[in-house]
Scaffold this motif. Structure first.
Motif, short mmCIF file in Angstrom:
data_model
loop_
_atom_site.label_atom_id
_atom_site.label_comp_id
_atom_site.label_asym_id
_atom_site.label_seq_id
_atom_site.Cartn_x
_atom_site.Cartn_y
_atom_site.Cartn_z
N MET A 253 -67.56 15.49 63.03
CA MET A 253 -67.31 14.06 63.18
C MET A 253 -66.14 13.61 62.28
O MET A 253 -65.33 12.77 62.67
CB MET A 253 -68.56 13.27 62.85
N ILE A 254 -66.07 14.18 61.08
CA ILE A 254 -64.97 13.84 60.15
C ILE A 254 -63.63 14.24 60.76
O ILE A 254 -62.67 13.46 60.78
CB ILE A 254 -65.18 14.53 58.79
N LYS A 255 -63.57 15.46 61.30
CA LYS A 255 -62.31 15.95 61.90
C LYS A 255 -61.90 15.09 63.08
O LYS A 255 -60.72 14.71 63.22
CB LYS A 255 -62.47 17.40 62.32
N VAL A 256 -62.85 14.76 63.93
CA VAL A 256 -62.54 13.95 65.12
C VAL A 256 -62.09 12.55 64.71
O VAL A 256 -61.08 12.02 65.24
CB VAL A 256 -63.78 13.86 66.04
N THR A 257 -62.80 11.95 63.76
CA THR A 257 -62.46 10.59 63.32
C THR A 257 -61.07 10.56 62.68
O THR A 257 -60.27 9.65 62.94
CB THR A 257 -63.50 10.07 62.31
N LYS A 258 -60.74 11.56 61.85
CA LYS A 258 -59.42 11.62 61.22
C LYS A 258 -58.33 11.76 62.28
O LYS A 258 -57.25 11.17 62.18
CB LYS A 258 -59.34 12.78 60.23
N THR A 259 -58.61 12.55 63.31
CA THR A 259 -57.63 12.79 64.36
C THR A 259 -57.38 11.52 65.18
O THR A 259 -56.23 11.20 65.53
CB THR A 259 -58.10 13.91 65.30
N LEU A 260 -58.43 10.79 65.46
CA LEU A 260 -58.31 9.62 66.33
C LEU A 260 -57.79 8.39 65.60
O LEU A 260 -57.18 7.51 66.21
CB LEU A 260 -59.68 9.30 66.96
N MET A 261 -58.04 8.30 64.30
CA MET A 261 -57.62 7.10 63.57
C MET A 261 -56.14 7.16 63.21
O MET A 261 -55.65 8.20 62.78
CB MET A 261 -58.44 6.95 62.28
N PHE A 268 -60.33 3.49 51.66
CA PHE A 268 -61.64 3.96 52.11
C PHE A 268 -61.78 3.81 53.63
O PHE A 268 -62.58 3.00 54.11
CB PHE A 268 -62.76 3.18 51.40
N PRO A 269 -61.01 4.58 54.41
CA PRO A 269 -61.23 4.58 55.85
C PRO A 269 -62.58 5.20 56.16
O PRO A 269 -63.18 5.87 55.30
CB PRO A 269 -60.09 5.46 56.38
N PRO A 270 -63.13 4.99 57.36
CA PRO A 270 -64.46 5.52 57.68
C PRO A 270 -64.62 7.00 57.38
O PRO A 270 -65.66 7.43 56.87
CB PRO A 270 -64.59 5.22 59.18
N TRP A 271 -63.60 7.80 57.69
CA TRP A 271 -63.74 9.25 57.49
C TRP A 271 -63.82 9.62 56.00
O TRP A 271 -64.38 10.66 55.65
CB TRP A 271 -62.63 10.03 58.18
#
Length: 311
Positions: A253-261, A268-271
């Motif tokens: 989830m961290i990898k996906v969120t960083k990629t999409l954001m 303090f972004p969500p990831w």
């Protein structure tokens, strides 16, 4: 464990050497300033030129010496640090601040002959984490490597996660769903300390010339099951556990969120919060040994009280 008096009595007529505080208008920094002043310390709060936050006036009213300074100038910072007993940093930001501004503040402290420096760490034990697992903690590790090479006595304060985040910002205690969300092991011990307790401890440490390189505190050590019990006791409503999956799920989830954001300057972004939780759930950055008893006047606030005070 040896106990220490955080504010030894001064000789009659003696004037205490000031504590220089950077980041005093932030939440933690303002609380540190208040705690120092409560202990009778002389506080020199460094603020950026043109800072008109209400905290500046509040600090002045409380008795702090407000010093507007150019944080890009080592010369100006050196003048501001002259005669200090300790420089405390509560600065918040990314590389420009945590590595850049703090390095100039460190150089100034050394040039001014200040004996002690407390960096803006206030986190889980990043020394036990692999590089790349947490952006914000990687920056703190990088700065502290420089700090270790400087001719000054340094003390990092590690306090786990701020307990206050459990009331909303950290997606763990889900009040609406009456669930405690987690990944991995529900029995993994986790460290929590309120912002207020962290400020109290930091103020005491700033006035204590005998501090070691690291001080570790936890207002409460609680597992996910412990958080479940605390939330149930605090609200009077039964909370259940909600296991999303193993740690690999959170990692994905961290990898996906960083990629999409999109790239931003958000500290303090969500990831980033997800990285912090992942680190904690692994157990690697567990604080040990704890130095809670070092300043016996501090009363440590349990998780239940924080959750019960949620509005």
């Amino acid at each position: 464990m040896a106990q220490h008096q955080s504010n030894p009595p001064l000789r009659p007529g003696a004037v205490p050497a000031p504590i220089v505080l950077a980041g005093a208008t932030g939440d933690l920094g303002f609380r540190i300033a208040q705690e120092l002043l409560k202990r009778g310390a002389s506080v020199r709060a460094l603020v950026r030129v043109g800072n008109i936050k209400p905290e500046v006036t509040a600090l002045q009213d409380l008795g702090a010496d407000i010093v507007p300074v150019d944080f890009n100038s080592v010369t100006a910072l050196t003048k501001a640090c002259a005669g200090a007993a300790c420089v405390v940093s509560a600065l918040s930001g990314l590389r420009e601040v945590i590595v850049g501004t703090q390095k100039r503040l460190l150089d100034a402290a050394v040039a001014a002959g200040v004996p002690r420096f407390i960096p803006s760490d206030y986190c889980i034990d990043y020394t036990k984490l692999p590089a790349g697992s947490n952006r914000n903690l990687d920056l703190r590790r990088e700065f502290n490597q420089r700090l270790d090479q400087a001719p000054i006595h340094a003390t990092s304060i590690l306090n786990g996660m701020f307990t206050d985040l459990l009331t909303g910002q950290a997606p763990v205690v889900l009040f609406g769903l009456k669930r405690v969300l987690y990944y991995g092991d529900a029995d993994q011990p986790l460290d929590f300390t309120t912002t207020a307790n962290t400020a109290e401890f930091t103020a005491a440490a700033a006035l204590d010339p005998t501090t070691p390189r690291y001080l570790r505190v936890a207002g409460e050590v609680a597992s996910i099951r412990g958080l479940q019990k605390a939330a149930t006791a605090a609200t009077g409503t039964p909370f259940k556990l909600l296991r999303v999956g193993g740690l690999w799920v959170l990692g994905t989830m961290i990898k996906v969120t960083k990629t999409l954001m999109p790239t931003s300057d958000d500290v303090f972004p969500p990831w980033q919060g997800m990285q912090y939780l992942h680190n904690m759930f692994t157990g690697r950055p567990k604080l040990t040994p704890l130095d809670n008893a070092r300043y016996p006047e501090i009363r440590w606030t349990p998780v239940r009280e924080v959750l019960a005070a949620r509005k």
